[in-house]
Write a protein that holds these residues in place. Structure first.
Motif, PDB file in Angstrom:
ATOM      1  N   ALA A  33       0.823  -1.267   0.050  1.00 19.77           N
ATOM      2  CA  ALA A  33       0.109  -0.068  -0.095  1.00 19.77           C
ATOM      3  C   ALA A  33       0.813   1.029   0.072  1.00 19.77           C
ATOM      4  O   ALA A  33       0.562   2.250  -0.857  1.00 19.77           O
ATOM      5  N   TRP A  34       2.098   1.398   0.761  1.00 22.83           N
ATOM      6  CA  TRP A  34       2.797   2.462   0.753  1.00 22.83           C
ATOM      7  C   TRP A  34       3.761   2.387  -0.464  1.00 22.83           C
ATOM      8  O   TRP A  34       4.031   3.728  -0.732  1.00 22.83           O
ATOM      9  N   ALA A  35       3.898   1.420  -0.924  1.00 18.11           N
ATOM     10  CA  ALA A  35       4.639   1.727  -2.253  1.00 18.11           C
ATOM     11  C   ALA A  35       3.695   2.374  -3.382  1.00 18.11           C
ATOM     12  O   ALA A  35       4.473   3.142  -4.240  1.00 18.11           O
ATOM     13  N   VAL A  36       2.498   2.085  -3.360  1.00 20.24           N
ATOM     14  CA  VAL A  36       1.574   2.757  -4.302  1.00 20.24           C
ATOM     15  C   VAL A  36       1.301   4.422  -3.656  1.00 20.24           C
ATOM     16  O   VAL A  36       1.395   5.156  -4.550  1.00 20.24           O
ATOM     17  N   ALA A  37       1.213   4.428  -2.357  1.00 21.13           N
ATOM     18  CA  ALA A  37       1.039   5.820  -1.792  1.00 21.13           C
ATOM     19  C   ALA A  37       2.095   6.699  -1.857  1.00 21.13           C
ATOM     20  O   ALA A  37       1.746   7.867  -1.856  1.00 21.13           O
ATOM     21  N   THR A  38       3.249   6.596  -1.827  1.00 18.27           N
ATOM     22  CA  THR A  38       4.368   7.134  -1.458  1.00 18.27           C
ATOM     23  C   THR A  38       4.596   8.310  -2.484  1.00 18.27           C
ATOM     24  O   THR A  38       4.668   9.473  -1.808  1.00 18.27           O
ATOM     25  N   PRO A  39       4.350   8.547  -3.702  1.00 17.82           N
ATOM     26  CA  PRO A  39       4.489   9.514  -4.734  1.00 17.82           C
ATOM     27  C   PRO A  39       3.565  10.616  -4.222  1.00 17.82           C
ATOM     28  O   PRO A  39       3.958  11.732  -4.067  1.00 17.82           O
TER      29      PRO A  39
END
Length: 311
Positions: A233-239
């Protein structure tokens, strides 16, 4: 009971992950930091342990509500979709059903979290002024220091925000209601997609880790599935998390960004595309233990309430 279990799980997650969240926000908003360890050392040197817990009281007070709404919305949306599509809320949902319910959960929580995120980011990026150290006199330790006029009490430079509530009140007074929802467009883009990924990956991993003949994975399976779901989820959310943090920190002094698109373009032009992934490694390191704690607590509370209901 999904609301109750989500509330308890959310509190456990905050307790585990807040110090690393502070480091993440500082790295994303302050270009002076060369990396995670440089940020940790500089924060500790300037503010000691307290620096890692700035703005903690507001998330602790609100996270139970936000996490409760997130898990409760997800379950209720999923049950409603299954009831409409398959005629029963207990029917097995498809991947699209889970993704849509997770996306709805992410959108709903934005309206609750945006003001608290603004206060959290402002407090985390606010540094305490350091007292200037006087250089030793060349004439030796016995020489008297030059006399300085005494400053009146309260005239020294202090932090702009004295705490979460004072921060919210100051932002509302200086920037209006829009200030409390600054960065909410980036927050919508961040939470919608990340929560769709979060719940879908958790469900799929639980299915893979469930032993044959059982309906649910064991505790170790829940820990692994929860941790991995948080990382994905954080890989998707970071940008969008980077852009959200920069927009919310903007307003302390001269404003740099006119909006979401201007922030993206300016950040990439000044620091390159890598800026959108600032804090990714830290987010993933933090997400694994945090979401292990969230999901194992969530499942434990649900299991306990089911057991009490059956007895």
């Amino acid at each position: 009971m999904d609301f109750v279990a989500g509330a308890v799980g959310g509190v456990c997650g905050v307790a585990v992950g807040y110090p690393l969240d502070t480091v993440k926000v500082k790295i994303q908003t302050e270009p002076k930091y060369r990396g995670i360890w440089h940020c940790i050392w500089d924060t500790y040197r300037r503010e000691r342990v307290r620096g890692f817990y700035r703005g903690l009281s507001l998330p602790v007070c609100t996270v139970s509500l936000v996490s409760s709404v997130s898990f409760g919305t997800y379950r209720h949306c999923l049950a409603h979709i299954c009831r409409v599509r398959y005629g029963s809320s207990d029917a097995k949902p498809s991947k699209a059903d889970i993704t849509l319910s997770g996306f709805a959960s992410g959108l709903v929580r934005v309206f609750l979290t945006s003001p608290t995120e603004v206060a959290k980011v402002r407090l985390q990026t606010q540094t305490q002024p350091q007292p200037q150290q006087r250089r030793p006199s060349l004439s030796g330790p016995s020489a008297a220091p030059p006399a300085c006029p005494a400053l009146p009490a309260g005239s020294g430079p202090g932090p702009k925000y004295r705490g979460p509530l004072h921060c919210l009140a100051t932002v509302a007074r200086e920037e209006g209601l829009r200030g409390l929802y600054k960065g909410s467009s980036a927050l919508l883009l961040r939470d919608g997609h990340s929560f769709a990924t979060y719940f879908l990956s958790y469900t799929l991993l639980c299915e893979r880790l469930t032993p044959a003949g059982r309906s649910q994975p064991d505790v170790l399976g829940v820990l692994v599935a929860g941790g991995c779901a948080g990382v994905l989820a954080w890989a998707v959310a970071t940008p969008m998390d980077v852009i959200k943090s920069r927009l919310q920190a903007d307003g302390q002094g001269r404003r740099r960004y006119r909006g979401l698109l201007h922030c993206v373009v300016s950040s990439v032009r000044e620091e390159g595309p890598r800026v959108l992934f600032k804090g990714l490694a830290l987010n993933c390191c933090r997400a694994f233990p945090v979401n292990m704690a969230v999901f194992v607590t969530y499942e434990a509370v649900l299991g306990l309430t089911r057991g009490l209901a059956e007895s």
